[in-house]
Design an enzyme around this catalytic site. Structure first.
Site, PDB file in Angstrom:
ATOM      1  N   CYS A  66      26.346  29.746 -20.207  1.00  0.00           N
ATOM      2  CA  CYS A  66      24.894  29.786 -20.363  1.00  0.00           C
ATOM      3  C   CYS A  66      24.371  28.702 -21.294  1.00  0.00           C
ATOM      4  O   CYS A  66      23.169  28.483 -21.371  1.00  0.00           O
ATOM      5  CB  CYS A  66      24.458  31.154 -20.856  1.00  0.00           C
ATOM      6  SG  CYS A  66      24.626  32.430 -19.602  1.00  0.00           S
ATOM      7  N   HIS A 106       8.898  36.521 -18.904  1.00  0.00           N
ATOM      8  CA  HIS A 106      10.237  35.927 -19.083  1.00  0.00           C
ATOM      9  C   HIS A 106      11.324  36.979 -18.930  1.00  0.00           C
ATOM     10  O   HIS A 106      12.277  37.005 -19.704  1.00  0.00           O
ATOM     11  CB  HIS A 106      10.352  35.240 -20.449  1.00  0.00           C
ATOM     12  CG  HIS A 106       9.474  34.047 -20.584  1.00  0.00           C
ATOM     13  ND1 HIS A 106       9.956  32.755 -20.501  1.00  0.00           N
ATOM     14  CD2 HIS A 106       8.136  33.940 -20.760  1.00  0.00           C
ATOM     15  CE1 HIS A 106       8.945  31.909 -20.639  1.00  0.00           C
ATOM     16  NE2 HIS A 106       7.844  32.589 -20.799  1.00  0.00           N
TER      17      HIS A 106
END
Ligand code: CO
Ligand code: CO
Ligand code: CO
Length: 346
Positions: free
Chosen positions: A14, A45
Site C-alpha cells: 500500500c 473517502h
C-alpha cells in the site's frame, strides 16, 4: 529457480499508492454520479462504494492492487487478496465474489511464479468465502496484483468512515509497523521473527474483527492501509465532522518497530503521509518523534480501526481477544470537533 519479487520493485504494498494530496488534485475535477441508490460514494473517502438493490440488500464494491510487499509469490498473493477483501469487511459487508487484477512481466520471470501468486490469492479468497470468477491480466513490470471485490450488506447495517460519534472509544485490531519492518528487511536490518510476524498480520483476514463489529452493531470504522494509522483516522474524523485523539503510547507495535525508526528506517511514504495530514493535525508538544513517524507508517493489509460507544468498548475488546486478535487495544477517543480533526499525543 527461487523467485524474489522484491528485487523487481522500489516500493511495494500500500505504500505505492498515489500520495493523498495528488489524489485529491486528480479527483476534484471528477463529477460525482447522482443516484438515490448510491448509499456511499467517494465523498466520505470510504473503503468501498455501496449501492442499494432493495430494502434488504446493497452491494459493496471495492478494488485494490499493488506491487509486491514480500519476496515469495504465494505469500504476496495471499496478502494482496486479504488487503483487497478487507475494504468490504471495513464497511460491515460480507464479501462474496471477486475478479483478479494482475500485471506481470510475460518474460524474465518463470510463469510458475505467476501461478503461485494467483494461487495465494485464490486460497485467501476461499478462506474468506469469496469466489473468484474471472479477471484481467496485463504484461507489465513490476508485477502488481489485487482483486475487485463484491460484497453484500443490509442497507441499514453499513459501517462507514462517517460513523464516529463524540464519546466513542477508538479500537485498533492489529499492531502497526508493517511498512517499517518490510523496509528494514530490504535493508537487511529487520529480525526474521519480526518479518514473519508482519507477514502473518498482513495475511490475516479482517473477518473476525468485522464479525465483532457486526455483533455489537457498530456504525463507524475503516481499515488501516496506505495512508497509515493517522491518515485513515483523519479521514474518519473529517467524514464524521469530529475530532479524533490518539495516544500513540497505547498503539500496539510489531516487534522492534520503534527501534528501527531510531536506526533511520523511515519509508518515504511516511513523509508523504505526514505532509498530507499535517495541517489538520495537532501534535502534542511532547509527542515522541518515533511514535509520530510510526503514526504515518503506510500499512499493507492493516487492522480495523473502530469507533466504539464507550459502554461497549470493554466487551468489544474482550470479544476481539477471544477471536484471536490478541493485540486489539483502545488507542484513543472521539470528541466534538475542536480546533483540529486529529490530535496525536504520547
Ligand atoms: Co480501506
Ligand atoms: Co482500498
Ligand atoms: Co478483460
Amino acid at each position: 529457480m527461487k523467485v524474489d519479487l522484491l528485487k523487481l520493485v522500489e516500493y511495494g504494498g500500500c505504500s505505492s499508492k498515489i500520495p493523498a494530496k495528488q489524489l485529491e488534485e486528480i479527483l476534484k475535477f471528477l463529477p460525482l454520479p447522482s443516484d438515490p441508490n448510491i448509499l456511499v460514494d467517494i465523498d466520505t473517502h470510504d473503503d468501498a462504494g455501496v449501492y442499494r438493490i432493495s430494502d434488504e440488500l446493497a452491494l459493496v464494491l471495492t478494488t485494490d492492487f499493488f506491487p509486491p510487499v514480500c519476496s515469495d509469490p504465494y505469500e504476496f498473493g495471499q496478502i494482496a487478496a486479504a488487503n483487497s477483501i478487507s475494504d468490504v469487511y471495513a464497511m460491515g459487508g460480507d464479501p462474496v465474489l471477486a475478479l483478479n487484477i494482475a500485471m506481470f512481466p510475460a518474460k524474465g520471470l518463470p510463469l510458475q511464479a505467476y501461478s503461485e501468486m494467483l494461487k495465494g490469492g485464490f486460497d485467501k479468497a476461499t478462506e474468506a468465502g469469496v469466489r473468484i470468477i474471472g479477471g484481467h491480466t496485463i504484461d507489465d513490470t513490476p508485477p502488481k496484483y489485487g482483486l475487485a471485490v463484491v460484497g453484500f450488506v443490509h442497507p441499514e447495517k453499513i459501517i462507514t468512515n462517517a460513523g464516529a460519534r463524540p464519546g466513542d472509544r477508538l479500537v485498533l485490531t492489529k499492531p502497526v509497523g508493517t511498512g517499517i519492518i518490510m523496509a528494514a528487511q530490504r535493508m537487511g536490518m529487520a529480525e526474521d521473527n519480526d518479518v514473519e510476524e508482519a507477514k502473518r498480520l498482513m495475511k490475516l483476514l479482517n473477518k473476525s474483527g468485522a464479525g465483532v463489529m457486526k455483533k455489537h452493531g457498530l456504525k463507524g470504522a475503516t481499515d488501516i492501509t496506505g495512508f497509515g494509522l493517522a491518515g485513515h483516522a483523519l479521514k474518519m474524523a473529517k467524514a464524521g465532522k469530529v475530532s479524533i485523539k490518539i495516544n500513540m503510547r497505547e498503539v500496539p507495535l510489531i516487534g522492534k518497530t520503534f527501534n528501527l525508526v531510531d536506526d533511520g528506517c523511515i519509508p518515504g511514504a511516511s513523509f508523504r503521509n505526514l505532509e498530507y495530514s499535517e495541517t489538520d493535525t495537532l501534535f502534542a508538544a511532547d509527542l515522541d518523534y518515533n511514535l509520530k513517524m510510526i503514526a504515518f507508517d503506510s500499512q499493507t493489509s492493516g487492522g480495523l480501526l473502530m469507533s466504539v460507544p464507550e459502554e461497549k468498548a470493554e466487551t468489544v475488546i474482550s470479544d476481539l481477544h477471544l477471536a484471536g486478535l490478541t493485540s486489539a487495544s483502545i488507542i484513543g477517543e472521539v470528541t466534538e470537533f475542536r480546533e483540529k480533526y486529529l490530535i496525536l499525543e504520547s
